[in-house]
Scaffold this active site. Structure first.
Site, PDB file in Angstrom:
ATOM      1  CB  THR A 556      84.297   2.173  80.390  1.00 31.71           C
ATOM      2  OG1 THR A 556      84.761   0.819  80.260  1.00 31.71           O
ATOM      3  CG2 THR A 556      84.845   2.551  81.864  1.00 31.71           C
ATOM      4  CE  LYS A 580      76.044  -4.338  74.273  1.00 35.66           C
ATOM      5  NZ  LYS A 580      75.737  -3.065  75.201  1.00 35.66           N
ATOM      6  CB  VAL A 610      71.922  -9.823  77.331  1.00 27.28           C
ATOM      7  CG1 VAL A 610      70.519  -9.945  76.200  1.00 27.28           C
ATOM      8  CG2 VAL A 610      73.065 -10.252  77.063  1.00 27.28           C
ATOM      9  CB  ALA A 612      68.913  -2.144  79.734  1.00 25.14           C
ATOM     10  CG  LEU A 614      64.556  -6.258  80.014  1.00 25.09           C
ATOM     11  CD1 LEU A 614      64.202  -6.500  78.645  1.00 25.09           C
ATOM     12  CD2 LEU A 614      63.023  -5.990  80.872  1.00 25.09           C
ATOM     13  CD  GLU A 668      76.073   3.699  70.107  1.00 27.78           C
ATOM     14  OE1 GLU A 668      77.085   4.582  70.400  1.00 27.78           O
ATOM     15  OE2 GLU A 668      75.553   3.010  70.906  1.00 27.78           O
ATOM     16  CG  ASP A 679      74.860  -2.973  70.679  1.00 20.74           C
ATOM     17  OD1 ASP A 679      75.920  -3.088  71.406  1.00 20.74           O
ATOM     18  OD2 ASP A 679      73.789  -3.006  71.305  1.00 20.74           O
ATOM     19  CE  LYS A 683      72.458  -5.095  73.469  1.00 25.07           C
ATOM     20  NZ  LYS A 683      71.436  -4.320  72.959  1.00 25.07           N
ATOM     21  N   GLY A 798      68.562   2.406  77.831  1.00 19.56           N
ATOM     22  CA  GLY A 798      68.453   3.674  78.686  1.00 19.56           C
ATOM     23  C   GLY A 798      69.411   3.605  79.891  1.00 19.56           C
TER      24      GLY A 798
END
Ligand code: ADP
Ligand code: ASP
Ligand code: MG
Length: 816
Positions: A556, A580, A610, A612, A614, A668, A679, A683, A798
């Site tokens: 969520t 996050k 951080v 996605a 990766l 967004e 955002d 991260k 994504g």
């Protein structure tokens, strides 16, 4: 000659009896008649016991008696031709009227001695064996019903009588030799004492009868036909992944069965061991399956342990006090006292200081044992040299068993790490000096979880099962379920991992299924069978289900689940989160999560916080763990902003590019939520904390991309208007960059413990110059990677890649 023993499952159903007769036929065809030993139909001994117990308190249970009768009559009706039924019914009725008489005597006297109980329950074996003999006569006219009370002699310890081996062996062989032409069907479990009173050999004792007969007749083999495929690595009712063992030594079988694997009764091994007669455990439901061979010279196997067995309900008694220290004979006195009163001590542990002794017994013996100790050691208790014996109830024993254990180090480490990781509290530990078993006392409510966790730990070629509770069914959640569904076979086959989604909740509904929610139809199931969502209830239910290798997944973007993380870790459940908010709020909260997870031995994975999917968080963790030190981190971690600056070239206007990004679904709903850098800040903050810096959100310096007019606009439409009005401002930046052969990049930086996010112009020598699409990039300059930084680059946004990152985190739980 072989002895074939058929248990409750075999004699309890027509299918079982048909299979049994087939097996006997095959044996007879080999030219050697077997000797058959039978037990009562499954459940009958328990029913008879219950009736006796009820009779003591003055209650008759006519329905139960009728049920026992009906079960036998049903078999008569199905398996005998009508004309042969009458005499069988008649004999069964005689047996049952005898049972009724004894029960009414018990009811009148309000007393049921062990002697009376033995008599009552002996009818289970008598009826079943008589009945089967009559059915067998149709195929083997030489079938002969034998009441074992006439050939097996014991002492008068009713309920658990000790066999007079010499006398019994003589009687058995005399009987066998004088009935050479008959096919013997002998009642298991029952015997008689010197006065001819019926005794029993202890619950499960039919197996023992088979071994006594086998030993007396020097049989070549003792076959135990039951309802499972041999001795399995654990009780298949508790551990779904248990598998059959091909071979076991007598010692291993003894240890397994002593600690609860009731597939074979422990004393059975003794006569077989003495005469080196192999025991073969086979399944009546799958007669062709080879089963388990218990033998003298079994092949050495590669398995570090053979199995895990358990006793569901035990109590322990703790004794402590200075009175025991250095006092020779104290434990001897204690245990001979208990032995004298027929209290079976299942396990003993003594601290090396001799200050305390803990022992496990059956719950029904606890009060008696406590009383005996209080009487025997009255003086020590009065002198306070001994503390009052303490009884603890509601406990179980779990034991790992195998002869290979003594050759292999690390077995107890493995056992305790599996228990610890799953939050199973160990109350007492014992290792047999032969090193053939390690047993632990745990809470009864943890037994199923512990058995499964320990099974997964030792039988690693098997699948590890993760029980996953998922919060959030948005884009990421949905995609994750699809990916798990598509890759389930691959995961099982190649990685030995099975991921079961045992709970799902979104903000509307929640659903739980211990066997796993089917991932091709989770949506419909959740809609149709789900109960109203309640976060607290979701966490409570997860705790209550108490499953092993449990993982809580938060997909969520809400602050609410975060408040439960600490409680979840404390319940020894790992957390995987793409949310996050948890790690980027206060530092103290971040620290608490890490520390609590660590203290409770569970994992906390958040790779997707951080970049996605990766491998950024993991890479940093590996660098830190291997002693490297971060000097500088530079990163582009906003896929949206990355996309915008990658397209802000040539003729393109800034506000058009932002619009394009929005149309493509990269922003967004309000693009300012991306462009204000918040955002990105989160991260960077998480990375800085992982790199060892105690920072708060306010410590991050953010360079605003947008002019104040855009930030303050009332609506998204107004924002676009303001953005268009500010085109010149961006145009100037673009020109400046292009003319000097540079590219505009919004770059986060961690240097000397300070974090900043700024808009920069980088030339082609910079690793961030070439970036395409919505790529993320991160460069770690460390003590080791000083000359050229370590760079991770790729799509960083994504649902597909984020779900893949969550997926990877889930399957990594418990592996590091
Ligand atoms: P029978 O009536 O044939 O004597 P039991 O009911 O006494 O059969 O024993 C078989 C049962 O033992 C199985 O149903 C199984 O649940 C239980 N069991 C416990 N531990 C094990 C194990 N390690 N392997 C196989 N069965 C086990
Ligand atoms: N019928 C007896 C019992 O249930 C003996 C046996 O099954 O082996 O304990
Ligand atoms: Mg049995």
């Amino acid at each position: 000659m072989k002895v074939l023993k058929f248990g409750g499952t075999s004699v309890g159903s027509t299918e079982g009896i048909v299979n049994m007769l087939d097996i006997i036929k095959k044996e007879v065809q080999t030219g050697e008649k077997p000797v058959v030993v039978l037990s009562a139909m499954s459940g009958i001994t328990n029913m008879l016991t219950k009736m006796a117990e009820e009779a003591v308190i003055g209650e008759g249970n006519q329905e139960l008696l009728q049920e026992v009768l009906d079960r036998h009559f049903a078999v008569v009706q199905e398996m005998l031709p009508i004309q042969q039924q009458a005499p069988v019914y008649a004999q069964l009725k005689i047996y049952f009227s005898e049972v009724e008489k004894i029960l009414s005597a018990i009811q009148n006297l309000k007393e049921c001695s062990p002697k009376s109980l033995d008599l009552v329950i002996s009818y289970g074996e008598r009826c079943a064996t008589f009945l089967v003999t009559k059915i067998a006569e149709q195929y083997f006219p030489e079938s002969l019903f034998v009441d074992a009370a006439t050939i097996i002699k014991t002492d008068s310890n009713f309920g658990n009588a000790k066999v007079d081996t010499r006398l019994s062996e003589d009687l058995i062989s005399i009987f066998y030799n004088s009935h050479a032409d008959s096919l013997l069907f002998i009642t298991g479990f029952i015997a008689s004492d010197q006065q001819g009173q019926t005794t029993t050999l202890g619950r499960g004792g039919s197996d023992y009868t088979a071994a006594i007969v086998g030993s007396a007749l020097n049989s070549s083999e003792i076959q135990i036909w039951t309802g499972v495929n041999g001795m399995m690595t654990a009780d298949p009712r508790m551990v779904k992944k248990a598998f059959s063992l091909t071979e076991l030594s007598y010692t291993e079988a003894m240890e397994m069965s002593f600690f609860g694997a009731r597939v074979i009764y422990p004393p059975t091994m003794i006569p077989a061991f003495l005469k080196k007669i192999p025991i073969i455990i086979k399944s009546i439901l799958q007669p062709d399956f080879t089963g388990t061979v218990i033998c003298h010279s079994c092949d050495s196997s590669d398995l570090p342990i053979k199995g895990i067995s358990s006793i569901n309900e035990i109590s322990i008694i703790n004794l402590q006090g200075s009175g025991m220290v250095g006092k020779a004979g104290f434990s001897g006195k204690l245990f001979s006292l208990l032995a004298h009163e027929q209290i079976n001590v299942i396990m003993i542990t003594q601290s090396s200081s001799e200050h305390s002794i803990t022992f496990a017994i059956k719950p029904e013996d606890a009060v008696k044992a406590q009383r005996l100790i209080e009487q025997e050691f009255e003086l020590e208790l009065q002198a306070k040299k001994l503390e009052q014996p303490e009884v603890e109830e509601g406990l179980s024993i779990l034991a790992i068993v195998g002869e290979n254990m003594k050759k292999t180090t690390g077995m107890s480490g493995k056992l305790f790490s599996a228990l610890g990781r799953n939050g199973v509290n160990v109350r007492a530990i014992a290792q047999g000096s032969s090193e053939h078993n390690i047993s632990v006392v745990i809470l009864q409510q943890d037994l199923a979880k512990a058995l499964n966790a320990v099974h997964d730990e030792f039988f690693t070629e098997l699948k590890k099962t993760l029980n996953v509770f998922c919060l959030g069914t948005g884009n990421i959640g949905k995609t994750l379920f699809r990916q798990l569904y598509e890759h389930r076979d691959f995961l099982q086959k190649h990685n030995g991992i099975q991921v079961k989604i045992t709970g799902i909740s979104n903000s509307r509904k929640m659903l739980f299924e211990e066997e796993g929610i089917p991932l091709d139809s989770w949506q419909e199931e959740l809609d149709q069978a789900g109960e109203p969502a309640d976060l607290q209830g979701f966490v409570a239910k997860m705790k209550e289900m108490n499953l092993p290798n449990c993982v809580f997944v938060d997909n969520t973007a809400s602050p609410k689940p975060i408040t439960f993380y600490e409680e979840i870790f404390k319940s020894n459940v790992s957390v995987v989160t793409s949310n996050k908010i948890g790690n980027s709020s206060s530092y103290s909260q971040y620290r608490t999560f890490k520390d609590t997870a660590h203290t409770h031995g569970v994992d906390f994975y958040y790779e997707t916080n951080v970049g996605a999917g990766l491998p950024i968080v993991r890479t940093l963790k590996d660098l830190m763990m291997s002693g490297d030190r971060v000097l500088l981190i530079e990163a582009v971690l906003s896929g949206t902003i990355s996309f915008i600056f990658n397209h802000f070239k040539g003729e393109a206007k800034f506000h058009e590019v932002v619009k394009l990004a929005q149309e493509k679904g990269y922003t967004e709903p309000d693009p300012r939520d991306d462009l204000n850098g918040k955002d990105f800040m989160r991260k960077m903050l998480i990375l800085a904390r992982d790199a060892g810096y105690e920072l708060e959100a306010e410590d991050v310096k953010i360079d605003n991309i947008l002019p104040g007019s855009c930030l303050n606009a009332q609506s998204v439409t107004d924002f676009y208007k303001e953005l268009e009005a500010a085109d010149d401002f961006f145009e100037k930046l673009k020109k400046e960059a292009e003319q000097s052969g540079k590219a505009l990049r919004y770059i986060g930086k961690l240097e000397d413990g300070k974090v900043s996010i700024t808009l920069q112009m980088v030339d082609e020598s910079h690793p961030f110059f070439v970036l395409s699409g919505s790529d993320n990039i991160i460069a770690f300059t460390t003590e080791r990677y000083k000359e050229r930084p370590l760079v991770v680059k790729g799509p960083g946004a994504g649902a597909e890649v984020t779900a893949a990152g969550v997926f990877a985190d889930i399957v990594n739980v418990g592996t590091h």
